[in-house]
Design an enzyme around this catalytic site. Structure first.
Site, short mmCIF file in Angstrom:
data_model
loop_
_atom_site.label_atom_id
_atom_site.label_comp_id
_atom_site.label_asym_id
_atom_site.label_seq_id
_atom_site.Cartn_x
_atom_site.Cartn_y
_atom_site.Cartn_z
N GLY A 31 33.62 -4.59 -95.83
CA GLY A 31 34.62 -4.61 -96.76
C GLY A 31 34.36 -5.85 -98.21
O GLY A 31 33.14 -5.76 -98.50
N GLY A 32 35.31 -6.07 -98.86
CA GLY A 32 34.93 -7.00 -99.86
C GLY A 32 34.05 -8.32 -99.49
O GLY A 32 33.73 -8.36 -100.28
N GLY B 221 7.44 4.03 -125.25
CA GLY B 221 8.87 2.60 -125.00
C GLY B 221 8.30 1.60 -123.74
O GLY B 221 8.33 1.10 -124.07
N ALA B 222 7.68 2.28 -122.52
CA ALA B 222 7.43 0.95 -122.24
C ALA B 222 6.22 0.25 -122.03
O ALA B 222 6.20 -1.12 -121.65
CB ALA B 222 6.48 2.02 -121.04
#
Ligand code: HXC
Length: 537
Positions: free
Chosen positions: A193-194, A427-428
């Site tokens: 859960g949370g 771009g790398a």
């Protein structure tokens, strides 16, 4: 005689006897002894046995095994909840289901909390949360790591919103502590859960095989909502989170091994963001010049394990990989260089040719930010063909995720050193800790190839018309490819422009990096005042 058990009310009845009389000191000591025994029994012998039967240690056993012998100082041992609903008034267990305190690991102070599954399934209520918050506050004030041992059924259902409030306060405290003191979570049972969001905010999550599970909703809820049938392990076990989701940074085959990971991790990281990790004696990796030169295969399309390069350059046996099983096309981890702790980021040619994709970008960006927050210099080993093409990556947002890596490198103010081993395309090239994103010293091996793209792709684009018209397109193509490789398949164009600072032989790398680490040791960068940047999350 006190009856030890889940319900410690017996004890308070006994205590009340002394309300109007002053017991002799001996009796007072006995009271404390009995209270201690009760607290140490947690949820009682039956539940302790059931914990052991599941292959799990109790909260106290875990703390004893994690910390230096006799170093633990417990706090809030007698805290109890103050809920009356659903019969909880008859079940007040000293310590309220979490053991908190401080101690040392390899003589370094740490604050620790261990959730006690034997008490209400380790579920978290108001007072339990307050205990964790107190220990976190202590860690923040005194600048030491916080280690959380998680084993809990989540929010204590009987305490309702008070329990949710406790979680909320812990999440907030986790965020305030982030980048101030290292936070390490070991998942040693359920974490559902949370409740998962507290470990999720911490710097490192270690999961124990078979006994630990993390998920937002368990298999039963999944089945009722979506119809999907899935086991606990497949949904949120250690392997799932180490290989698929990237939630876990390490997994251990036993609780002892999880503690060993914490010990090792603490060797590399400082106590807090104002300190540096301790220097240690440096040991040479002892590899010959010939063997070093043979680490990269002759053919640039052939793969190799970048970890062999890392291990050949940094201090002997010091490489400690993080998130080894997730996004293995990039390798991140700690090491020592000349005795100084370093963070390493390296493209991994044996996995997807070392291409950068969404997961690799996220993994490396988070690691870079940890190192930057805790004064750990970064060394990047580059051999990257670019970002991964394709609709799957584009549609899942490689633009946004790749930008995180660029952002993290640009933002980091720790010393940043780069070694370009082989390919550094597109771009790398910019993203992988080039000068442009703030590298302090970029080295390249003579085998480096720095170009907008690989020669085949480049020739297809720039000579498309010529090749279409050509009578011998294959021959022409090969000629153009060689021409392109000749021009860009080397580090010297970049070196002429001053974009690479030094072209070095592989055998010079270790000493060159050590010199650069020493040179950058007092690096200071002043940023323009701002609240914070806006990383594309
Ligand atoms: C109160 C709890 C509890 C809880 C377990 N127990 N979880 N008590 N609140 N959340 C109690 C059980 O009643 C039981 O008490 C004892 O702990 C041991 O639990 P078992 O079920 O016997 O253990 P096991 O079979 O190992 O199963 C463990 C479990 C299961 C998978 C964790 O107990 C379970 O599903 N619990 C509920 C989990 C849950 O839904 N939590 C709320 C999630 S929501 P007795 O007396 O019988 O021994 C949440 C929100 C957080 O956490 C939000 C933050 C923003």
């Amino acid at each position: 005689m006190i009856k030890y058990g889940v319900n410690s009310n017996n004890f308070f009845d006994r205590e009340n006897k002394f309300e109007h009389m002053s017991p002799p000191h001996e009796e007072k000591y006995n009271i404390l002894e009995e209270k201690n025994k009760l607290a140490e029994l947690g949820g009682g012998i039956k539940r302790i046995e059931s914990q052991h039967a599941k292959g799990k240690q109790t909260a106290r056993e875990r703390i004893d095994n994690l910390l230096d012998a006799e170093s633990f100082q417990e706090m809030d041992k007698f805290v109890i909840h103050r809920t009356d609903a659903f019969g909880l008034d008859a079940q007040k267990i000293l310590g309220d289901g979490v053991v908190t305190g401080y101690g040392t690991i390899d003589e370094q102070p740490v604050c620790v909390f261990a959730q006690d599954f034997t008490v209400f399934g380790g579920s978290l209520g108001e007072m339990y949360a307050k205990k964790i918050l107190k220990i976190m506050d202590l860690a923040m004030k005194n600048g030491c790591p916080i280690i959380g041992l998680n084993d809990s059924g989540g929010a204590r259902i009987q305490e309702g919103v008070a329990s949710l409030a406790g979680y909320g306060d812990i999440f907030h405290a986790n965020v305030q502590a982030s980048g101030v003191v290292p936070q390490i979570s070991i998942i040693m049972g359920p974490c559902a859960g949370g409740a998962v969001y507290s470990p999720a905010v911490t710097d490192f999550i270690i999961m124990v095989d078979k006994t630990s599970h993390m998920f937002i909703t368990g298999p039963e809820v999944v089945k009722s909502v979506t119809g999907e049938e899935i086991s606990f392990d497949d949904l949120g076990g250690s392997e799932t989170h180490s290989k698929l989701s990237g939630v876990a940074h390490f997994r251990a085959s036993s609780e002892e091994k999880a503690f060993a990971i914490v010990h090792k991790l603490l060797e590399y990281i400082p106590q807090n963001n104002l300190e540096f990790s301790e220097k240690r004696e440096a040991t040479d990796p002892q590899i010959t010049k010939e063997d070093l030169r043979k680490l990269l295969p002759e053919k640039s399309t052939q793969a190799y394990d970048v970890r062999s390069v890392i291990k050949a350059i940094i201090d002997k046996d010091s490489f400690f990989e993080v998130q080894e099983e997730f996004a293995s096309n990039i390798v991140v981890g700690f090491g020592f260089l000349g005795g100084r702790s370093i963070g390493i980021v390296a493209n991994q040619p044996i996995v997807m040719a070392g291409v950068l994709d969404i997961d690799a970008s996220d993994k490396a960006a988070r690691f870079i930010r940890f190192c930057d927050a805790f004064n750990i210099a970064l060394i990047s080993f580059v051999d990257v063909p670019g970002f991964l093409p394709g609709s799957e990556q584009e549609h899942r947002g490689i633009i946004r995720h790749g930008a995180k890596l660029l952002f993290a490198y640009s933002e980091a103010t720790v010393p940043k050193l780069t070694v370009i081993l082989r390919k550094d395309y597109g771009g790398a090239y910019d993203v992988m800790c080039s000068r442009h994103v703030g590298a302090d010293h970029v080295f390249a091996w003579p085998t480096a190839e720095i170009a907008v793209m690989g020669s085949d792709g480049a020739v297809n684009i720039i000579y498309r018309k010529e090749l279409a018209k050509s009578e011998k397109p294959q021959e022409e193509r090969e000629k153009f490819v060689l021409e392109y490789q000749d021009r860009f398949g080397n580090p010297y164009v970049a070196a002429q422009l001053g974009l690479i600072d030094s072209v070095i032989f592989p055998e010079e790398t270790r000493q060159s990096l050590i010199k650069a680490i020493i040179q950058t040791e007092n690096k200071r960068i002043q940023r323009a005042p701002r609240k914070h940047g806006n990383m594309p999350l």
